[in-house]
Design a protein around this motif. Structure first.
Motif, short mmCIF file in Angstrom:
data_model
loop_
_atom_site.label_atom_id
_atom_site.label_comp_id
_atom_site.label_asym_id
_atom_site.label_seq_id
_atom_site.Cartn_x
_atom_site.Cartn_y
_atom_site.Cartn_z
N GLU A 179 5.08 -1.33 -5.40
CA GLU A 179 5.76 -0.75 -3.95
C GLU A 179 5.56 0.56 -4.29
O GLU A 179 5.44 1.46 -3.39
CB GLU A 179 7.08 -1.06 -4.11
CG GLU A 179 7.61 -2.44 -4.10
CD GLU A 179 9.01 -2.64 -4.02
OE1 GLU A 179 9.85 -1.65 -4.28
OE2 GLU A 179 9.75 -3.85 -3.66
N ASP A 180 5.05 1.16 -5.49
CA ASP A 180 4.73 2.48 -5.48
C ASP A 180 3.08 2.51 -6.19
O ASP A 180 2.84 1.61 -6.83
CB ASP A 180 5.48 3.05 -6.83
CG ASP A 180 5.25 4.47 -7.11
OD1 ASP A 180 5.77 5.54 -6.34
OD2 ASP A 180 4.24 4.74 -8.16
N ASP A 183 2.63 1.61 -9.56
CA ASP A 183 2.84 0.12 -10.19
C ASP A 183 1.62 -0.83 -10.24
O ASP A 183 1.51 -1.93 -10.78
CB ASP A 183 3.70 -0.60 -9.09
CG ASP A 183 4.97 -0.21 -8.75
OD1 ASP A 183 5.55 0.33 -9.89
OD2 ASP A 183 5.89 -0.29 -7.77
N ARG A 205 -0.46 9.34 -0.42
CA ARG A 205 0.94 8.86 0.38
C ARG A 205 1.98 10.22 0.78
O ARG A 205 1.99 11.06 -0.25
CB ARG A 205 1.51 8.19 -0.64
CG ARG A 205 2.72 7.40 -0.29
CD ARG A 205 3.84 6.91 -1.16
NE ARG A 205 3.85 5.46 -0.99
CZ ARG A 205 4.58 4.57 -1.75
NH1 ARG A 205 5.04 4.94 -2.90
NH2 ARG A 205 4.85 3.40 -1.36
N CYS A 260 -0.22 3.72 1.80
CA CYS A 260 -1.17 4.89 1.43
C CYS A 260 -2.60 4.58 1.93
O CYS A 260 -3.16 3.50 2.37
CB CYS A 260 -1.23 4.16 -0.13
SG CYS A 260 0.18 4.44 -1.10
#
Length: 312
Positions: A179-180, A183, A205, A260
């Motif tokens: 999700e990031d 990650d 992002r 992103c």
């Protein structure tokens, strides 16, 4: 004395950096190449090359003759090409070099479509990811993405290739869905080509660029190997949108971190000279640009970037 033939041999010697290399390019013996060079020096009454520990280098006179000879040979090639074209503008052989992903997904289908319209157009297609010198390697047109390196001839940027992050549902079922951007770090990254090892990805992002460390878990030497690695749940990768799209449409791939933006890749045309573009090369370029215009994930030069479009 066939001066044009001697000049061709001399250009090959300078391009390859040695008599033996020039002989291989001309498909003659080294003694024969040495004899031709001696004849050319006698004709101009000038020493044209000298030998160093780095190979054969042109003298000042040799450099001058090389530049004029290269242009003369290109113009001669164009002359013969135009003579051929009097009986049909799209008749004759066209030697293309293209990187493997773009070649498989865009250029090959286009080539077969062109053959229907121009059945006399013979195309020699080389799909290769290495850098190409269009003059030295006898290529009419090279289509390259990313870094084109040093090459003789003319380069022209025609498009930008968008890329995205993808993985299979099978792989995502085994790991934590990212999700990031960070990650991604513990996941297996599938690298295309065994060149410089990928150690990070640049992701944008909300206007901020993140350099995300990655762990290479598999190296694929061919686009289809990379696709098979993805389908078999080996890991995730970054690939051109045009290559991933059909798998995204079928659900075989899932796009990661859709908010992103990944790095873009420029696409270039490289050809020997503006003055020697044959009609068949022009026909192919025109058709290629029209094909690219319709491909999702390829933006022609002059179109807005994806980031700019999102901000508008």
């Amino acid at each position: 004395m066939d001066l044009l033939n001697l000049l061709d041999s001399f250009v090959r010697v300078v391009d390859s950096g040695s008599l033996s290399g020039g002989a291989r390019l001309r498909k003659i013996s080294q003694p024969a190449m040495s004899q031709q060079l001696t004849m050319l020096e006698a004709h101009f009454e000038q020493e044209l090359v000298f030998r160093t520990n780095k190979g054969t280098q042109p003298t000042p006179a040799g450099k001058l003759i090389y530049e004029h000879a290269r242009l003369l040979l290109l113009q001669t090639t164009k002359m013969y090409s135009e003579i051929e074209e009097l009986s049909g503008a799209e008749h004759g052989a066209l030697v293309l070099s293209v990187s493997q992903p773009l070649g498989a997904e865009v250029v090959t289908p286009l080539m077969f479509e062109l053959r229907k319209t121009y059945p006399d157009l013979a195309i020699s297609l080389r799909m290769e990811d290495g850098l190409v010198d269009v003059i030295r390697d006898g290529v009419d047109l090279a289509i390259r993405t990313g870094d084109i390196g040093f090459t003789s001839g003319i380069s022209r940027r025609i498009a930008t290739i968008d890329t995205c992050l993808v993985a299979s549902p099978e792989y995502l079922a085994k790991v934590q869905i990212p999700e990031d951007p960070f990650d991604l770090t513990p996941l297996n990254y599938i690298q295309y080509q065994d060149g410089n090892r990928v150690d990070s990805l640049e992701l944008r992002r909300d206007g901020k660029v993140h350099s995300v460390p990655v762990q290479v878990g598999f190296i694929a030497g061919h686009p289809q190997v990379m696709v098979q690695a993805l389908l078999n749940g080996v890991g995730y990768t970054r690939m051109p949108v045009f290559m991933a799209q059909k798998f995204l449409d079928t659900g075989e791939f899932v796009q990661l971190l859709t908010d992103c933006l990944c790095e873009e890749k420029p696409a270039y045309l490289v050809y020997p000279s503006r003055d020697t573009l044959s009609r068949r090369t022009e026909v192919f370029i025109e058709a290629l640009i029209e094909r690219m215009r319709a491909v999702k994930g390829i933006r022609l030069a002059g179109q807005r970037t994806l980031a700019a479009a999102q901000q508008a």
